[in-house]
Structures are given as structure tokens and as C-alpha cells.
Enzyme design. Structure first.
Site, PDB file in Angstrom:
ATOM      1  N   LYS A   1      74.192  70.443  44.047  1.00 31.93           N
ATOM      2  CA  LYS A   1      73.788  69.960  45.615  1.00 31.93           C
ATOM      3  C   LYS A   1      73.522  68.489  45.407  1.00 31.93           C
ATOM      4  CE  LYS A   1      72.100  74.328  47.415  1.00 31.93           C
ATOM      5  NZ  LYS A   1      70.902  75.088  47.892  1.00 31.93           N
TER       6      LYS A   1
ATOM      7  N   LYS B   1      80.816  81.280  45.715  1.00 29.36           N
ATOM      8  CA  LYS B   1      80.025  82.106  46.322  1.00 29.36           C
ATOM      9  C   LYS B   1      80.227  82.142  47.745  1.00 29.36           C
ATOM     10  CE  LYS B   1      75.656  80.588  46.980  1.00 29.36           C
ATOM     11  NZ  LYS B   1      73.904  80.428  46.541  1.00 29.36           N
TER      12      LYS B   1
ATOM     13  N   LYS C   1      76.057  80.008  52.949  1.00 31.44           N
ATOM     14  CA  LYS C   1      75.494  79.742  54.532  1.00 31.44           C
ATOM     15  C   LYS C   1      76.245  78.393  55.005  1.00 31.44           C
ATOM     16  CE  LYS C   1      71.003  81.267  54.687  1.00 31.44           C
ATOM     17  NZ  LYS C   1      70.336  80.613  53.184  1.00 31.44           N
TER      18      LYS C   1
END
Ligand code: AMP
Ligand code: TRP
Length: 332
Positions: free
Chosen positions: A112, A197, A200
Site C-alpha cells: 500500500k 486477492k 474492496k
């Protein structure tokens, strides 16, 4: 009775990954067999670029969806993290327990952080300290088990290390928790990119099934899922990640095993159709119940108020004990 804690971040709409990796088990198993707490961990949503109004909206939506999925406030404690001060209070003590080096090694921080830099944004300091706050979430309640998807394993390992280190230095205060994962679908992959993965906040929503997607959208996303170049249906997570993901989803939705299900299909088309049907049937009741609950926000607010009060009562004595153990003078 075992104590269970888990949480979900309001950084985007909840996905099928959240449901199969975590929430469904909270509903079907965990809340019945333990003294369990489930939290919308909103402080964690502030670690990356965010829009205040959106976080507020998504927090309420996540809580509503958790109730719609079947969490029962009579069986478990459902609350919003920022309503309970003990999380942030304990987090500081754990920052004094963790090291800079061990936090920089966290995979999510690296991924991130790199993404924020690539987008020309600063990397927030809280992105680095995030796993410490997560450890505080867990340790504040004397948690034994943390039911999560596989992506959270490293964070729960860190939590264990911090608990052991704190206990060794300051005396026995924390229970050392362990992560638990579902047997199937502990890692649901993106339908367009089966090597990543299903998350969201991926830019491309075509590979993500959201719990609130309508039936046509779910069907379209599954029918357009990226498969592999072969033609026969086999369960091979490395060699055929796209087909393996569909088989995992079908297995998770219908209760079979992915290996056995592979033998029942001759074509990708039939596998996709059955997977789409199974997912539509799985999600329909959640979406319908969400619509009912969303029409009664007063009820959801009341559940969250009661939940926060209960959670505070559980966390406060333990966090006070940690404050004393680490060497801080009691307030009198
Ligand atoms: P998050 O969306 O990161 O707040 O995750 C909430 C819970 O859902 C955590 O227990 C995650 O491990 C789980 N989860 C999120 N995405 C997936 C996925 N694609 N597959 C399995 N579990 C997931
Ligand atoms: N970090 C978790 C995630 O990204 C969310 C989370 C925060 C959590 N605190 C937690 C999960 C405590 C379990 C227990 O999914």
C-alpha cells in the site's frame, strides 16, 4: 468461554471475499460458540487517502451489512472501533513494544505504501503503525481467536509477538491470540486478475463481486471471469488460478470440495453458470435483509451504541492493567 474478535475496514463496499473469508463464519459459527466481538474498524480506514463523508457512509453500511448477513446483537457485540477509546489508548503502549523494523517488514505496508507513492500521495505514518492498532484491537479484549482471511496472517503473527514481548517485560497481561481461517475460500481472488486477492478498493470493479451487487451484475461478473487457456476443468491453484477460483467459490457456496466439483464439469461455461447461480442464491437474502435494515437506521444506531458500551466495559479494565504494568502511575 473463548473470546473472539474480528473486524472489517470501511474502505469500500464489502465484497464476496470479505463474506466468504470472514463474515460468513462469524455468523454461522463464531457468534454461537464464543463470547465474540465484531467491529467496523473505522480508524483503519484513515491510513490511506480518504473522503470523510464516504468513510462515514461506508461505516454505517458495513455495520448494516454485518447485521444483514446474520450477526445477532443478542449473541455477539457489534460496534464501531472509534466509539471505544481503549483501542487508541492501548495502541500507544504497543507502539512502545513494537520496533520500526518489524513494522516495515509488513507486506501490506510495502504494497500500500508503494501504491500511495505511485499515485503521488504521501504515505501516512498511520499506514506504518496500522498493525499495532490492529494488535490493540485484538489484545484489548483478551482475545483467544481471530477469524480472518489469509491475508491477515502476518498481522496476527505480529500481534502474538507483541503480546509475548509485553508479557515478558511487564508481567502477564495479554492473552496470546491465534488466527483462524475458513477451510475453503480463505483467499478469494479477483475474477479479472486471479493472481490478486479480491479487494474492496481495486480500480477495476469488473473482477469484484460486491455483496450489494444486483443479481444481473453478479451473473455478468462471473460469466466474464478470466479463465485459463486449457479447456478441461481441473483444480490446480497454481497452474489454473482462474478456474481454481471459480471452483473455490462454487464449493464455498454449495458446500462441496473444489477437487470433487472439478470432476463434475466438462466445460468452463457450465462451471461459470453454476457458480453464478450459487452466488446469486447465496447473496440474495443478505441483500434483501440489508434493504430492510437500511430503512431503519435508528435500529442500527441503537445496536452500535449498545455494542460500544459493552465493548468499553470489557476493554477498560484490561487496558488499565496494561497502563499500570508498563510503568505508568495510576490516576488515583
Ligand atoms: P478488509 O476488507 O481488509 O477489512 O478485510 C475484512 C476481512 O475480510 C479480513 O478478515 C480479511 O482477511 C477478509 N478478506 C478480505 N478480502 C478477502 C479475500 N479476497 N479473500 C478472503 N478473505 C478476505
Ligand atoms: N486489518 C484487517 C483487514 O485489513 C482489519 C482489522 C483491523 C482486523 N483490526 C482487526 C481484523 C482486528 C481482525 C482483528 O482486514
Amino acid at each position: 468461554m473463548k473470546r473472539i474478535f474480528s473486524g472489517v475496514k470501511p474502505t469500500g463496499h464489502l465484497t464476496l471475499g470479505n463474506y466468504l473469508g470472514a463474515v460468513r463464519r462469524w455468523v454461522e459459527v463464531d457468534q454461537h460458540r464464543s463470547d465474540s466481538l465484531f467491529s467496523v474498524v473505522d480508524l483503519h480506514a484513515l491510513t490511506v487517502e480518504h473522503d470523510p463523508a464516504r468513510v462515514r457512509r461506508l461505516s454505517r453500511q458495513a455495520a448494516t451489512l454485518l447485521l444483514a448477513a446474520g450477526l445477532d446483537p443478542k449473541l455477539c457485540t457489534l460496534f464501531v472501533q472509534s466509539h471505544v477509546d481503549e483501542h487508541a489508548r492501548l495502541s500507544y503502549l504497543l507502539e512502545c513494544t513494537a520496533t520500526d523494523g518489524e513494522l516495515r517488514r509488513m507486506i501490506q505496508y510495502k504494497e500500500k505504501g508503494a501504491r500511495a507513492l505511485a499515485a503521488g500521495e504521501g504515505v501516512r505514518l498511520s499506514l506504518l503503525t496500522y498493525p499495532v492498532l490492529m494488535a490493540a484491537d485484538i489484545l484489548a479484549y483478551g482475545t483467544d481467536e481471530v477469524p480472518v482471511g489469509e491475508d491477515q496472517t502476518q498481522h496476527v503473527e505480529l500481534t502474538r509477538d507483541l503480546a509475548v514481548r509485553f508479557n515478558q517485560r511487564c508481567g502477564q497481561v495479554f492473552t496470546v491470540p491465534k488466527a483462524t481461517h475458513p477451510e475453503v475460500a480463505a483467499r478469494v481472488m479477483d475474477l479479472q486478475d486471479p493472481l490478486s486477492k479480491m479487494g474492496k478498493s481495486h480500480e477495476n470493479a469488473a473482477g469484484i463481486v460486491y455483496l450489494l451487487d444486483d443479481e444481473d451484475t453478479v451473473r455478468r461478473k462471473v460469466m466474464r471471469a478470466v479463465t485459463d487457456s486449457g479447456t478441461d476443468v481441473a483444480y490446480d491453484r497454481e497452474g489454473r488460478p482462474g478456474v481454481a477460483n471459480l471452483l473455490n467459490l462454487l464449493a464455498a457456496a454449495t458446500g462441496g470440495s473444489p477437487e470433487d466439483l472439478a470432476g463434475a464439469y466438462q466445460s468452463y461455461g457450465a462451471l461459470k453458470r453454476d457458480t453464478a447461480d450459487a452466488l446469486v442464491a447465496l447473496l440474495r437474502p443478505v441483500r434483501e435483509r440489508h434493504a430492510e435494515l437500511a430503512a431503519d437506521p435508528g435500529y442500527v444506531d441503537q445496536v452500535l451504541r449498545d455494542g460500544a458500551e459493552r465493548a468499553r466495559g470489557m476493554a477498560r479494565p484490561l487496558v488499565d492493567r496494561a497502563y499500570r504494568a508498563i510503568g505508568l502511575l495510576p490516576a488515583g
